[in-house]
Design an enzyme around this catalytic site. Structure first.
Site, PDB file in Angstrom:
ATOM      1  N   GLU A  61      67.290  93.146  -7.607  1.00 39.81           N
ATOM      2  CA  GLU A  61      67.632  92.601  -6.293  1.00 39.81           C
ATOM      3  C   GLU A  61      69.147  92.365  -6.186  1.00 39.81           C
ATOM      4  O   GLU A  61      69.730  92.485  -5.114  1.00 39.81           O
ATOM      5  CB  GLU A  61      66.924  91.254  -6.071  1.00 39.81           C
ATOM      6  CG  GLU A  61      65.413  91.327  -5.967  1.00 39.81           C
ATOM      7  CD  GLU A  61      64.759  89.940  -6.058  1.00 39.81           C
ATOM      8  OE1 GLU A  61      63.614  89.829  -5.620  1.00 39.81           O
ATOM      9  OE2 GLU A  61      65.372  88.988  -6.585  1.00 39.81           O
TER      10      GLU A  61
ATOM     11  N   ASP B  13      56.280  92.530   0.962  1.00 43.98           N
ATOM     12  CA  ASP B  13      54.814  92.631   1.007  1.00 43.98           C
ATOM     13  C   ASP B  13      54.252  91.670   2.041  1.00 43.98           C
ATOM     14  O   ASP B  13      54.863  90.661   2.375  1.00 43.98           O
ATOM     15  CB  ASP B  13      54.228  92.316  -0.373  1.00 43.98           C
ATOM     16  CG  ASP B  13      54.681  90.959  -0.876  1.00 43.98           C
ATOM     17  OD1 ASP B  13      53.974  89.982  -0.632  1.00 43.98           O
ATOM     18  OD2 ASP B  13      55.763  90.866  -1.491  1.00 43.98           O
TER      19      ASP B  13
HETATM   20  N1  SAH Z   1      58.997  91.693 -11.884  1.00 41.92           N
HETATM   21  C1  SAH Z   1      57.740  92.104 -11.356  1.00 41.92           C
HETATM   22  C2  SAH Z   1      57.213  91.295 -10.189  1.00 41.92           C
HETATM   23  C3  SAH Z   1      58.167  90.349  -9.544  1.00 41.92           C
HETATM   24  S1  SAH Z   1      57.354  88.946  -8.904  1.00 41.92           S
HETATM   25  C4  SAH Z   1      57.768  93.569 -11.025  1.00 41.92           C
HETATM   26  O1  SAH Z   1      58.854  94.160 -10.901  1.00 41.92           O
HETATM   27  O2  SAH Z   1      56.704  94.127 -10.860  1.00 41.92           O
HETATM   28  C5  SAH Z   1      57.975  88.763  -7.375  1.00 41.92           C
HETATM   29  C6  SAH Z   1      59.413  88.338  -7.175  1.00 41.92           C
HETATM   30  O3  SAH Z   1      59.636  88.635  -5.821  1.00 41.92           O
HETATM   31  C7  SAH Z   1      59.673  86.836  -7.312  1.00 41.92           C
HETATM   32  O4  SAH Z   1      60.999  86.600  -7.730  1.00 41.92           O
HETATM   33  C8  SAH Z   1      59.410  86.283  -5.906  1.00 41.92           C
HETATM   34  O5  SAH Z   1      60.366  85.337  -5.482  1.00 41.92           O
HETATM   35  C9  SAH Z   1      59.444  87.499  -4.995  1.00 41.92           C
HETATM   36  N2  SAH Z   1      58.214  87.767  -4.193  1.00 41.92           N
HETATM   37  C10 SAH Z   1      58.059  88.873  -3.433  1.00 41.92           C
HETATM   38  N3  SAH Z   1      56.878  88.835  -2.775  1.00 41.92           N
HETATM   39  C11 SAH Z   1      56.250  87.685  -3.129  1.00 41.92           C
HETATM   40  C12 SAH Z   1      54.992  87.091  -2.773  1.00 41.92           C
HETATM   41  N4  SAH Z   1      54.137  87.654  -1.925  1.00 41.92           N
HETATM   42  N5  SAH Z   1      54.657  85.905  -3.346  1.00 41.92           N
HETATM   43  C13 SAH Z   1      55.496  85.315  -4.214  1.00 41.92           C
HETATM   44  N6  SAH Z   1      56.702  85.832  -4.580  1.00 41.92           N
HETATM   45  C14 SAH Z   1      57.096  87.008  -4.046  1.00 41.92           C
END
Ligand code: SAH
Length: 244
Positions: A17, A202
């Protein structure tokens, strides 16, 4: 950038990010705390002195240190070292079809930051659990830049349990993520104005699983986030910092 340039601290959870932002602003890596995995990047952005503080990669699990605890530690260390005039929690987040949100929307935070997973049914502690940490007024800024405004709600989970859903409905939050309330807690303790910039990866109420949506949309959302962060920085003035 003069010695008196206003200082803006941007706290971020994931390297992916942060990268488009540090690249767009041509920030240089600077020394962060020696006892945390945080990575800090500093430089001038127009009239501002900017520190992007990334939580960093966990040494044991080899993933970004997402969630409130690393975010709060990073924020605390960066406030001590940098003495910012404004703290921004920037990152990706979920939102809801029911609010008319779509992937790629950019939200600026509303006037409070809440937690939806701190359920403490004891007098006084219930409100403490929610937090409701103050945020600055962002409506004018959002209108000028074409962004939405919504209350940001935080937990340490990516999913949404039925309990979470109840609390989110009660708070009226429109944006769900995993760091902002931790950052806002520290900013409140330090008396530093606070806001968030969140790009939507999302939709929580979409039939597609959140992790899949997140992975599919991360790169487009981070590009939009970078553009939004740069646009906000260029638009910030003294009045924005102090409008509570
Ligand atoms: N590192 C993992 C997943 C990241 S978790 C991967 O790459 O697959 C999600 C990150 O995005 C967190 O830092 C959170 O702040 C944010 N985020 C995005 N969508 C989210 C949601 N629906 N609920 C909670 N956090 C979310």
């Amino acid at each position: 950038m003069s010695d008196s340039a206003a200082r803006v601290l941007i706290v971020m959870a994931m390297e992916a990010e942060a990268e488009p932002i540090t690249a767009a602003l041509r920030l240089a890596e600077t020394t962060g705390p020696s006892d945390l995995p945080c990575r800090w990047y500093r430089g001038a952005a127009d009239h501002l002195d900017v520190l992007v503080a990334v939580n960093g990669v966990d040494a044991r699990f080899d993933v970004d240190s997402i969630g409130t605890v690393p975010a709060a530690l990073n924020t605390y260390a960066a406030i001590q070292a940098f003495n910012p005039d404004l703290v921004i929690s920037a990152g990706t987040a979920g939102a809801w079809h029911r609010d008319g949100s779509v992937v790629g929307d950019v939200f600026l935070s509303g006037v409070s930051f809440v937690n939806h997973d701190r359920r403490i049914e004891l007098r006084g502690f219930d409100a403490y659990g929610v937090g409701s940490h103050p945020g600055i007024q962002t409506r004018d800024l959002a209108d000028r830049l074409g962004f939405k405004v919504g209350i940001v709600t935080t937990s340490n989970s990516l999913d949404e349990t039925p309990h979470d859903a109840e609390r989110i409905e009660a708070s009226g939050a429109a944006v769900k993520e995993m760091e902002a309330a931790g950052v806002a807690y520290v900013a409140e303790q330090a008396g530093v104005p606070m806001m968030a910039i969140k790009a939507i990866t999302d939709l929580v109420d979409d039939p597609a699983p959140t992790p899949q949506q997140f992975i599919d949309n991360l790169s487009v959302a981070t590009e939009l986030l970078a553009e939004a962060v740069v646009a906000v920085l260029l638009e910030l003035d003294e009045e924005t910092f102090t409008s509570t």
